[in-house]
Design an enzyme around this catalytic site. Structure first.
Site, PDB file in Angstrom:
ATOM      1  CE  LYS A 554      -1.755  -1.853   3.731  1.00 42.21           C
ATOM      2  NZ  LYS A 554      -3.364  -1.869   3.663  1.00 42.21           N
ATOM      3  NE  ARG A 555       1.465   6.696  -2.571  1.00 45.38           N
ATOM      4  CZ  ARG A 555       1.454   7.658  -3.199  1.00 45.38           C
ATOM      5  NH1 ARG A 555       0.788   7.428  -4.502  1.00 45.38           N
ATOM      6  NH2 ARG A 555       1.824   8.848  -3.125  1.00 45.38           N
ATOM      7  CE  LYS A 560      -2.216   4.069   3.118  1.00 45.28           C
ATOM      8  NZ  LYS A 560      -3.551   3.372   2.916  1.00 45.28           N
ATOM      9  CB  THR A 662      -9.915  -1.735  -1.780  1.00 46.76           C
ATOM     10  OG1 THR A 662      -8.835  -0.841  -2.057  1.00 46.76           O
ATOM     11  CG2 THR A 662     -11.266  -0.719  -1.623  1.00 46.76           C
ATOM     12  CE  LYS A 666      -8.254  -4.392  -4.998  1.00 45.80           C
ATOM     13  NZ  LYS A 666      -7.158  -3.081  -5.019  1.00 45.80           N
TER      14      LYS A 666
HETATM   15  C1  26Q Z   1      -5.917  16.305  -2.948  1.00 43.25           C
HETATM   16  C2  26Q Z   1      -5.589  17.634  -3.279  1.00 43.25           C
HETATM   17  C3  26Q Z   1      -4.422  17.883  -3.759  1.00 43.25           C
HETATM   18  C4  26Q Z   1      -3.721  16.778  -4.278  1.00 43.25           C
HETATM   19  C5  26Q Z   1      -4.140  15.585  -4.291  1.00 43.25           C
HETATM   20  C6  26Q Z   1      -5.255  15.185  -3.474  1.00 43.25           C
HETATM   21  C7  26Q Z   1      -5.269  13.771  -3.024  1.00 43.25           C
HETATM   22  C8  26Q Z   1      -5.394  12.803  -4.106  1.00 43.25           C
HETATM   23  C9  26Q Z   1      -5.361  11.588  -3.898  1.00 43.25           C
HETATM   24  C10 26Q Z   1      -5.987  13.442  -2.025  1.00 43.25           C
HETATM   25  C11 26Q Z   1      -6.305  11.984  -1.435  1.00 43.25           C
HETATM   26  C12 26Q Z   1      -6.239  11.043  -2.472  1.00 43.25           C
HETATM   27  C13 26Q Z   1      -6.427   9.639  -2.461  1.00 43.25           C
HETATM   28  C14 26Q Z   1      -6.815   9.050  -1.314  1.00 43.25           C
HETATM   29  C15 26Q Z   1      -7.413   7.795  -1.374  1.00 43.25           C
HETATM   30  O1  26Q Z   1      -6.794   6.987  -1.927  1.00 43.25           O
HETATM   31  N1  26Q Z   1      -8.066   7.281  -0.200  1.00 43.25           N
HETATM   32  C16 26Q Z   1      -8.211   5.830   0.006  1.00 43.25           C
HETATM   33  O2  26Q Z   1      -9.475   5.566  -0.632  1.00 43.25           O
HETATM   34  C17 26Q Z   1      -9.727   4.254  -0.548  1.00 43.25           C
HETATM   35  C18 26Q Z   1     -10.766   3.994  -1.257  1.00 43.25           C
HETATM   36  O3  26Q Z   1     -12.086   4.414  -0.750  1.00 43.25           O
HETATM   37  C19 26Q Z   1      -9.640   3.714   0.947  1.00 43.25           C
HETATM   38  O4  26Q Z   1     -10.089   2.452   0.912  1.00 43.25           O
HETATM   39  C20 26Q Z   1      -8.637   3.964   1.558  1.00 43.25           C
HETATM   40  O5  26Q Z   1      -8.737   3.848   3.086  1.00 43.25           O
HETATM   41  C21 26Q Z   1      -8.293   5.530   1.555  1.00 43.25           C
HETATM   42  O6  26Q Z   1      -7.151   5.940   2.193  1.00 43.25           O
END
Ligand code: 26Q
Length: 824
Positions: A554-555, A560, A662, A666
């Site tokens: 994961k990231r 985490k 998620t 899986k």
């Molecule tokens: C916002 C503003 C500016 C630049 C980037 C962003 C940005 C981009 C991507 C903020 C957040 C994200 C991604 C968030 C993410 O992936 N959250 C995850 O979403 C999943 C699906 O619902 C969850 O299972 C995870 O728990 C959650 O961390």
């Protein structure tokens, strides 16, 4: 996999001869190459084109059906789609897997090499982007009239290399060669206007003289093949460009060459995906990207609506728009602008239509991830939208005042505008106030969203708040990724699980069937060998498939807690060194994941993992019993290889911080057992399978909150010798003798700065749990019985279930099967 069992009937049976002729045609006519001399890339493109030929008719028929029936449609707006590869996924959905493989084999081509040639479409950061990709797959499979809207970034999520243990980013030039799946539709381009007083660069606030900026959005359509090929949905990705009539005379005074060079500026809008997934960095270009997605998509949606409907008031009966997080939440203001300024409706009508059309999904509880944009930015780029947002806010706050007169604190908290040194627009408040539905992505997350993040908005709009627990598509994550297990399932219960994952429930009865358990064991072993073979051939790294494959992929983020896993590993390492005779099941602990390039501590965690891995590898005392491995460049394709091979799934976030997760789902459906905290959807997995069938440990979300006030990581350091020894080992430079002192920031995070994510609070319980894992693994009967019960209970985590709930409860959109006579 036995094709006959798991493949749908092809919608357009193609005889061998046809397909071969098509392949030769594409090689010769598209590439002007004689088939025998075609390189891998040419082979891949030709094969992909053959597949596209097969789906074209059905894709057209899908679109035509919706034009004729005029059903209510759903539009999914997302800044990210983490698609991965499409070839295998599409041929499986079309039922032409066996046929195509056979053809390729007979031509003397190497199927696996062709598949590997396709680059991952990595237009997303992680969970949120992958979820969007799973959801469009389910919408097509469920035959919903749906379009996913997103951006066609020239560069997706960066490629990660590991150099001397450190993450190094390089550009993901995925469009270097033409993508055979996309169909550009320049004639359907839309024009977007913004005021321009800021230069379009990544840096903030460089003022330039006021101009109106016109951008073109050019749609690139990608087919989304529903399983069985009945419905082909569309993913429409926008590329930013300059309109053709670009202001040559207007303000360039006939300077043709300069005007031509300026044209490139517009293209920067969709140049690259922002690689942050947990903090919101206020970059102008990101803001422009978000508006660009919203403006292009709404223009397209409204134009389609207007072609088929006279009355603007029918909008919510024909259109449902889901906003994937707040990233597209300017849709509230943009739709209002269209209804007010273009349709000339009065405010109340426009507002009612807007709220009834839009819905919002929240994906995070981290305050630093909630989007807030400077009012200044809107003032400069979108003054009309700011005016509309102010008006929304005034009307909203005046309603709040009526209910709670004189409660100024409450007003301040629910306001769409955050006052302070820089005034900010709170995008989550905008999305909640301007839509009819706000959902979280797992039960606990929806609950915390309601009670902790926006309690006052939830009090004002209780009926808007709901939960939609995430799901993943079983087509990609089981059928395509894990042929060993997929065949076993189909042999046991028939193929219906592919489109109705709740069928897996039938496997529960087989948990006590020794033959079935052996089947599970063999499927897992085969997948592990397949992974180990692939890894050896691509990286030279050797794995022992008889060890426990323990995965945290994961990231990289503090919440985490990759560090918790690593501390546990170091303690196991110390135990083995001190007691060479220690009885334990050998383990291979695998990590994979990218760190946001600006997240220094996350990058240091990667370095530490690699340092620990190298030290353990070099230590003969633990050889064959413990191995740590960081797999570089985690992406969808790596996940598809690794997850089927996993025995243990690590889901160990600080409780209350992971919205859902998620990959946990899986892993569960692929027969890994979960070691996890009571967080996100892991809680629901435990409910479905029975908590005794997961390895749960650690503080609950409530306990995390209660403990925070007095928690002191030093206490654990002082009182637990194993914990102290592990930390001392890190900070004594045992793992990094060449670069002394580099892990100081980790020391600070875990001790000096109070261990915000409470690693040490959970470490003891985690160790005990990992011992239980080892113990159970020694008894394959018990292990695979538990695996069977988990797999059998994983049905609810299908994205088909999730999307069905969205369709019934939020969108009120029904199936619209593609008319058979539509097929030409
Ligand atoms: C916002 C503003 C500016 C630049 C980037 C962003 C940005 C981009 C991507 C903020 C957040 C994200 C991604 C968030 C993410 O992936 N959250 C995850 O979403 C999943 C699906 O619902 C969850 O299972 C995870 O728990 C959650 O961390």
């Amino acid at each position: 996999m036995s094709d006959t069992l798991t493949q749908p009937k092809a919608v357009r049976p193609s005889s061998d001869g046809d397909l071969r002729a098509a392949l030769v045609h594409h090689l010769v006519d598209d590439h002007v190459v004689s088939p025998r001399r075609a390189c891998l890339r040419e082979q891949y493109e030709a094969v992909a084109r053959c597949v596209r030929d097969v789906l074209t008719d059905r894709w057209l028929a899908s679109t035509r059906t919706y034009d004729q029936v005029n059903p209510k449609r759903v539009y999914y707006l997302s800044m990210e789609y983490l698609i991965g590869r499409s070839l295998v996924k599409n041929i499986i959905s079309l039922g032409m897997d066996g046929e195509l493989r056979e053809l390729v084999r007979r031509e003397g081509f190497d199927w696996d090499a062709i598949v590997e040639t396709e680059p991952d479409a990595g237009l997303g950061n992680g969970g949120l982007g992958r979820l969007a990709a799973c959801y469009v797959d389910s919408m097509a499979t469920l035959q919903l009239p749906a379009i996913g809207y997103g951006l066609r970034y020239d560069y997706g999520i960066f490629r990660q290399q590991i150099v001397n243990g450190y993450q190094v980013e390089s550009p993901d030039n995925w469009l270097l060669e033409p993508d055979p799946w996309e169909v550009p539709r320049p004639h359907e381009q839309v024009e977007i206007k913004m005021q321009r007083t800021l230069r379009l660069s990544d840096d903030n606030h460089e003022q330039i003289p006021l101009q109106t900026m016109t951008l073109s959005g050019i749609p690139y359509d990608r087919p989304v093949v529903g399983y069985g090929g009945h419905t082909i949905g569309t993913l429409r990705l926008w590329r930013a460009s300059t309109p053709d009539y670009f202001d040559l005379g207007e303000f360039n005074h006939g300077d043709f060459v300069r005007a031509m060079l300026r044209r490139d500026a517009a293209g920067t809008v969709t140049r690259v995906l922002y690689p942050d997934d947990s903090t919101m960095r206020g970059k102008v270009l990101r803001f422009v990207q978000e508006y660009f997605l919203v403006a292009c998509s709404l223009a397209d949606i409204v134009a389609r609506f207007r072609r088929q409907n006279q009355d603007w008031c029918a909008l919510p009966d024909k259109v449902a728009i889901q906003m994937n997080d707040t990233h597209p939440s300017l849709a509230v203001a943009e739709l209002m602008r269209i209804l007010l300024d273009v349709a000339k409706l009065d405010w109340d009508t426009a507002w009612d239509l807007t709220c009834r059309t839009l819905a919002y999904t929240n994906h995070t509880l981290l305050p630093e991830a909630l989007e807030r944009w400077p009012v200044m930015l809107l003032e400069n780029l979108l003054p009309r939208h700011l005016e509309i947002i102010y008006e929304i806010n005034e009307r909203f706050l005046s309603d709040v005042r009526k209910r709670w007169p004189d409660d100024n604190d409450r007003i301040r908290r629910v306001s769409l505008i955050e006052e302070g040194p820089t005034k900010l627009v709170r995008m989550a408040n905008l999305a909640i106030v301007g839509s009819h539905s706000t959902n979280g992505v797992a039960q606990i997350h929806s609950e915390l969203l309601r009670t902790r993040v926006v309690p006052e908005l939830a009090e004002i709009f209780p009926e808007r708040f709901n939960n939609k627990t995430n799901g993943v598509t079983p087509r990609r994550w089981l059928l395509a990724a894990n042929p060993e297990l997929a065949s076993l399932m189909t042999e046991a219960i028939g193929p219906d699980w592919i489109t109705d994952l709740s069928q897996l429930r039938q496997l529960k009865a087989l948990a006590d069937d020794a033959g079935f358990r052996e089947g599970l064991q063999k499927a897992k072993h085969d997948a592990k060998v397949r992974f180990a073979d692939w890894l050896r051939s691509t990286s030279g790294e050797a794995l022992d498939p008889d060890t426990i494959f323990d995965c945290q992929i994961k990231r990289i983020h503090e919440y985490k807690r990759q560090l918790l896993n690593l501390l546990q590993v170091i303690i196991q390492y110390n135990r083995l060194r001190e007691d060479p005779g220690r009885d334990c099941t050998p383990r291979t602990v695998m990590f994979a994941g990218k760190a946001a390039p600006a997240y220094t501590l996350a990058k240091l965690i990667i370095k530490l993992i690699n340092s620990v891995a190298a030290t353990i590898d070099a230590d003969p005392a633990v050889r064959g019993r413990l191995k740590v491995l960081f797999l570089p460049d985690y992406n969808v394709s790596l996940a598809e290889r690794l997850i089927p091979a996993a025995d243990v799934s690590e889901q160990i976030s600080t409780a209350g911080y992971e919205a859902s997760g998620t990959s946990n789902m899986k892993f569960m459906m692929n027969g890994a057992l979960t070691v996890g905290t009571r967080d996100g959807a892991t809680i629901e997995m435990a409910r479905e399978a029975g908590p005794q069938n997961l390895f749960l440990f650690g503080l609950t979300a409530e306990q995390v909150v209660e403990t925070r006030g007095w928690y002191n990581p030093w206490w654990h350091y002082d009182h637990n010798p194993e914990i102290r020894q592990a930390l001392d080992l890190i900070f004594s430079d045992h793992f990094n003798q060449d670069e002394p002192g580099i892990f100081r920031p980790i020391h600070d995070a875990l001790l000096a700065h109070g261990d915000y994510y409470m690693h040490l609070a959970d470490l003891d319980a985690y160790l005990v749990t990992q011992d239980a894992v080892c113990t159970m693994y020694k008894t394959p009967d018990e292990w695979f019985r538990t695996v069977a019960l988990n797999v059998a209970a994983s049905g609810m985590f299908s994205s088909d279930r999730a999307v069905t709930e969205y369709a019934e409860q939020i969108w009120r959109v029904k199936r619209c099967p593609v008319a058979e006579e539509q097929q030409s």
